[in-house]
Design an enzyme around this catalytic site. Structure first.
Site, PDB file in Angstrom:
ATOM      1  N   PHE A  12      42.221   6.349 -64.644  1.00 56.14           N
ATOM      2  CA  PHE A  12      41.240   6.986 -63.761  1.00 56.14           C
ATOM      3  C   PHE A  12      40.379   7.704 -64.360  1.00 56.14           C
ATOM      4  O   PHE A  12      39.035   7.806 -64.784  1.00 56.14           O
ATOM      5  CB  PHE A  12      41.639   7.579 -62.396  1.00 56.14           C
ATOM      6  N   ILE A  13      40.960   8.975 -64.918  1.00 62.53           N
ATOM      7  CA  ILE A  13      40.180   9.965 -65.654  1.00 62.53           C
ATOM      8  C   ILE A  13      39.679   9.700 -67.037  1.00 62.53           C
ATOM      9  O   ILE A  13      38.732  10.009 -67.323  1.00 62.53           O
ATOM     10  CB  ILE A  13      40.699  11.583 -65.496  1.00 62.53           C
ATOM     11  N   ILE A  59      51.535   4.356 -76.472  1.00 62.16           N
ATOM     12  CA  ILE A  59      51.447   5.696 -77.248  1.00 62.16           C
ATOM     13  C   ILE A  59      52.961   5.891 -77.841  1.00 62.16           C
ATOM     14  O   ILE A  59      52.899   6.790 -78.440  1.00 62.16           O
ATOM     15  CB  ILE A  59      50.834   6.809 -76.202  1.00 62.16           C
ATOM     16  N   THR A 121      47.861  19.296 -66.208  1.00 55.09           N
ATOM     17  CA  THR A 121      47.514  19.337 -64.675  1.00 55.09           C
ATOM     18  C   THR A 121      47.850  20.610 -64.283  1.00 55.09           C
ATOM     19  O   THR A 121      48.729  21.438 -64.776  1.00 55.09           O
ATOM     20  CB  THR A 121      48.426  18.409 -64.135  1.00 55.09           C
ATOM     21  N   ASP A 122      47.335  21.269 -63.215  1.00 57.15           N
ATOM     22  CA  ASP A 122      47.622  22.396 -62.565  1.00 57.15           C
ATOM     23  C   ASP A 122      48.931  22.410 -61.833  1.00 57.15           C
ATOM     24  O   ASP A 122      49.641  23.444 -61.771  1.00 57.15           O
ATOM     25  CB  ASP A 122      46.419  22.977 -61.290  1.00 57.15           C
ATOM     26  N   GLU A 123      49.586  21.243 -61.623  1.00 60.02           N
ATOM     27  CA  GLU A 123      51.034  21.458 -61.226  1.00 60.02           C
ATOM     28  C   GLU A 123      52.026  21.890 -62.057  1.00 60.02           C
ATOM     29  O   GLU A 123      53.014  21.974 -61.481  1.00 60.02           O
ATOM     30  CB  GLU A 123      51.264  19.786 -61.005  1.00 60.02           C
ATOM     31  N   TYR A 148      57.148  14.117 -62.077  1.00 58.82           N
ATOM     32  CA  TYR A 148      55.777  14.106 -62.921  1.00 58.82           C
ATOM     33  C   TYR A 148      55.469  15.473 -63.450  1.00 58.82           C
ATOM     34  O   TYR A 148      55.161  15.531 -64.770  1.00 58.82           O
ATOM     35  CB  TYR A 148      55.025  13.671 -61.736  1.00 58.82           C
ATOM     36  N   LYS A 152      54.998  16.876 -67.309  1.00 55.43           N
ATOM     37  CA  LYS A 152      53.901  17.216 -67.963  1.00 55.43           C
ATOM     38  C   LYS A 152      54.056  18.754 -68.503  1.00 55.43           C
ATOM     39  O   LYS A 152      53.390  19.003 -69.533  1.00 55.43           O
ATOM     40  CB  LYS A 152      52.677  17.401 -66.834  1.00 55.43           C
ATOM     41  N   ASN A 177      43.055  18.525 -58.926  1.00 52.80           N
ATOM     42  CA  ASN A 177      42.851  17.309 -58.439  1.00 52.80           C
ATOM     43  C   ASN A 177      41.689  16.862 -58.602  1.00 52.80           C
ATOM     44  O   ASN A 177      40.470  17.066 -57.934  1.00 52.80           O
ATOM     45  CB  ASN A 177      43.077  17.080 -56.838  1.00 52.80           C
ATOM     46  N   GLN A 192      42.945   6.367 -48.704  1.00 57.60           N
ATOM     47  CA  GLN A 192      42.364   6.518 -47.345  1.00 57.60           C
ATOM     48  C   GLN A 192      41.081   5.874 -47.085  1.00 57.60           C
ATOM     49  O   GLN A 192      40.888   5.110 -46.192  1.00 57.60           O
ATOM     50  CB  GLN A 192      42.129   7.665 -47.021  1.00 57.60           C
ATOM     51  N   LEU A 204      48.426  10.555 -43.331  1.00 57.90           N
ATOM     52  CA  LEU A 204      48.696  11.907 -43.716  1.00 57.90           C
ATOM     53  C   LEU A 204      50.117  12.246 -43.829  1.00 57.90           C
ATOM     54  O   LEU A 204      50.928  11.938 -42.675  1.00 57.90           O
ATOM     55  CB  LEU A 204      47.796  12.415 -42.600  1.00 57.90           C
TER      56      LEU A 204
END
Ligand code: NAD
Ligand code: DAU
Length: 332
Positions: A12-13, A59, A121-123, A148, A152, A177, A192, A204
């Site tokens: 995706f990114i 990788i 990530t901010d996570e 996950y 990271k 996100n 969704q 949800l």
């Protein structure tokens, strides 16, 4: 002009970044991607053949990584197992790709003396309470919650150690996100949107009060390019666009924009250990490096994203049934 090695560029990114780089710079790009279930070669269709090369590979494969890093001016490392729900089901690929894969790249950039940018990530910071006025900053202590996010966090710490111990020329960014085109249908927003297109009610988790800090993937790309060009070696930059929204509001917006009643969704089993809120303070990136996001209006960004999924059913349809079967097996 530089030659960039982009890992995970079929995801995706990473694919958004490759499109952004080829459209806004004169750099050339090689993508290294294993094309796991999350990678899609079609996300890179139509790119200029004289400036873009695709290599299918892993990788964690030392020989492949070594040869590609040797030929690059800089490495931008996106490849990862990225989905929290999958990491709760089977953590092993997360440990393998996110830790061993990052280690393999770090050893190659150390050997060849190449610039490296690490996408994170901010996570890694854990979560915040809903009523906490605080946001994450570059000095927030690491406190990851899921398999996950812990892998990271571990990969970020490897980068910091390789900078300090071996003088590797690395920067790190931790982003909130992302939403936009080319996101796998397992993730919240595409799931969704494609549910509504298919006539399935959106799902949800729990009460839907959890808050995510949404940023358009194209703004993430411009921030990464800015850090590559102007960032200080050894430093971490947080990327965010002040986009805090709770999940219930996001589902209701999607339904409304797609012409459905705002309450036409189901509450399903919550995610175990579900982080409550993420929020990014991106002051450092904005003031020190002069970056600013372009997508300021979440509703128009969401409309464009809905239009993209409506127009690209052939891109997402092959993954939809399997993804929904996985969620159904967990009551989600
Ligand atoms: P994604 O799952 O959509 O894409 C991951 C890509 O990596 C896929 O193309 C996959 O084939 C590839 N890949 C996986 N394992 C590989 C391996 N062993 N070797 C080579 N390629 C492999 O992920 P995404 O959402 O695009 O996330 C990309 C990066 O950005 C990740 O590092 C993630 O932690 C980080 N990030 C994501 C978000 C978000 O909102 N999605 C936010 C902040 C940071
Ligand atoms: O914060 C950055 C992170 O954002 C990235 O590091 C991850 O790679 C990326 O997947 C994303 O993680 P989240 O777990 O926040 O994203 P996800 O899309 O899985 O879920 C977003 C929120 O929506 C979360 O609170 C869980 C909820 N959710 C998710 C799904 C799939 C639902 O309510 N229903 C759903 O069907």
């Amino acid at each position: 002009m530089s030659h960039l090695l982009v890992t995970g560029g079929a995801g995706f990114i990473g694919s958004n970044f490759v499109h952004h780089v080829l459209a806004t710079t004169d750099h050339t790009v090689t993508v290294l991607d294993a094309l796991t279930y999350a990678g899609n070669r079609a996300s890179l269709d139509g790119l200029p053949a004289d400036r873009f090369t695709f290599v299918k590979g892993d990788i964690t494969d030392v020989a492949v990584v070594d040869a590609l890093v040797k030929d690059a001016d800089a490495v931008v490392h996106y490849a990862a197992e990225s989905h929290n729900d999958n990491s709760l089901d089977n953590p092993f690929p997360f440990v393998h790709t996110n830790l061993i894969g990052t280690y393999t790249l770090l050893e190659a950039v150390r050997k060849h003396g190449k610039r490296y940018h690490h996408i994170s990530t901010d996570e890694v910071y854990g979560d915040l309470e809903l009523d906490d006025p605080a946001k994450f900053t570059e000095t927030t202590p690491y406190n990851p919650s899921s398999p996950y996010s812990s892998t990271k966090a571990g990969s970020d710490l490897l980068v910091r150690a390789w900078v300090r111990s071996f003088g590797v020329q690395a920067t790190i960014s931790n982003c909130s996100n992302n939403y936009g085109p080319y996101q796998h249908v397992e993730k919240f927003i595409p799931r969704q949107i494609t549910n509504v297109i298919r006539g399935i009610r959106p799902k949800l988790y729990g009460a839907g009060e959890n808050v995510r800090d949404w940023i358009h993937a194209d703004d993430h790309s411009s921030a990464v390019l800015t850090i590559l060009e102007k960032g200080t070696i050894g430093e971490t930059y947080l990327i965010g666009a002040d986009g805090e929204k709770n999940n219930k509001d996001v589902v209701e917006l999607i339904l409304t924009l797609m012409g459905q009643p705002a309450d036409a969704y189901d509450h399903v089993t919550d995610r175990p250990g579900h982080d409550m809120r993420y929020a990014i303070d991106s002051t450092r990136l904005r003031t020190e490096l002069g970056w600013a996001p372009s997508f300021q209006d979440f509703e128009s960004g969401m409309k464009a994203t809905i239009d993209w999924y409506r127009a690209h059913e052939a891109w997402w349809a092959p993954a939809k049934d399997k993804t929904e079967a996985f969620y159904a097996s967990k009551g989600q």
